[in-house]
Design a protein around this motif. Structure first.
Motif: not given
Length: 118
Positions: A38-55, A57-67
């Motif tokens: 999942w990526y997100r893009q706020a108005p006037g900003k670049q698209r950024e990675l939010v969360a990622r899941r491999t086939r 089950g490994n996951t990683n998150y942006a620091d801003a959304v962890k937890g």
């Protein structure tokens, strides 16, 4: 060709929750090695990675959304979810689903709007 369709966005108050869905034309259990993100893009900003899941089950998150955010399949073969809790105004943006194979081929959905505001 992989098709992705996001849903579940909307307007929510700060502190609220949403669950986004990414429905795919791919069966994740049998497809080649890949990751869904999942990526997100706020108005006037670049698209950024939010969360990622491999086939697998490994996951990683942006620091801003962890937890606060969780990416998962919840047992579905063709859908990936993003559970978002304790939402903040800075989480506002268009959320996109991305499917990328380890060979580098990738696909995007059309996006779903999330607005966090009182």
């Amino acid at each position: 060709q992989v098709q992705l369709a996001e849903s579940g966005g909307g307007l929510v108050q700060p502190g609220g929750s949403l669950r986004l869905s990414c429905a795919s034309s791919v069966d994740f259990f049998t497809s080649e090695n890949h990751a869904v993100a999942w990526y997100r893009q706020a108005p006037g900003k670049q698209r950024e990675l939010v969360a990622r899941r491999t086939r697998y089950g490994n996951t990683n998150y942006a620091d801003a959304v962890k937890g606060r955010f969780t990416i998962s399949r919840e047992g579905a073969k063709d859908t990936v979810y993003l559970r978002m809790n304790s939402l903040k105004p800075e989480d506002t943006g268009v959320y996109f689903c991305n499917y990328k194979t380890y060979a580098g081929t990738e696909y995007w959905g059309q996006g779903t709007q999330v607005t966090v505001s009182s």
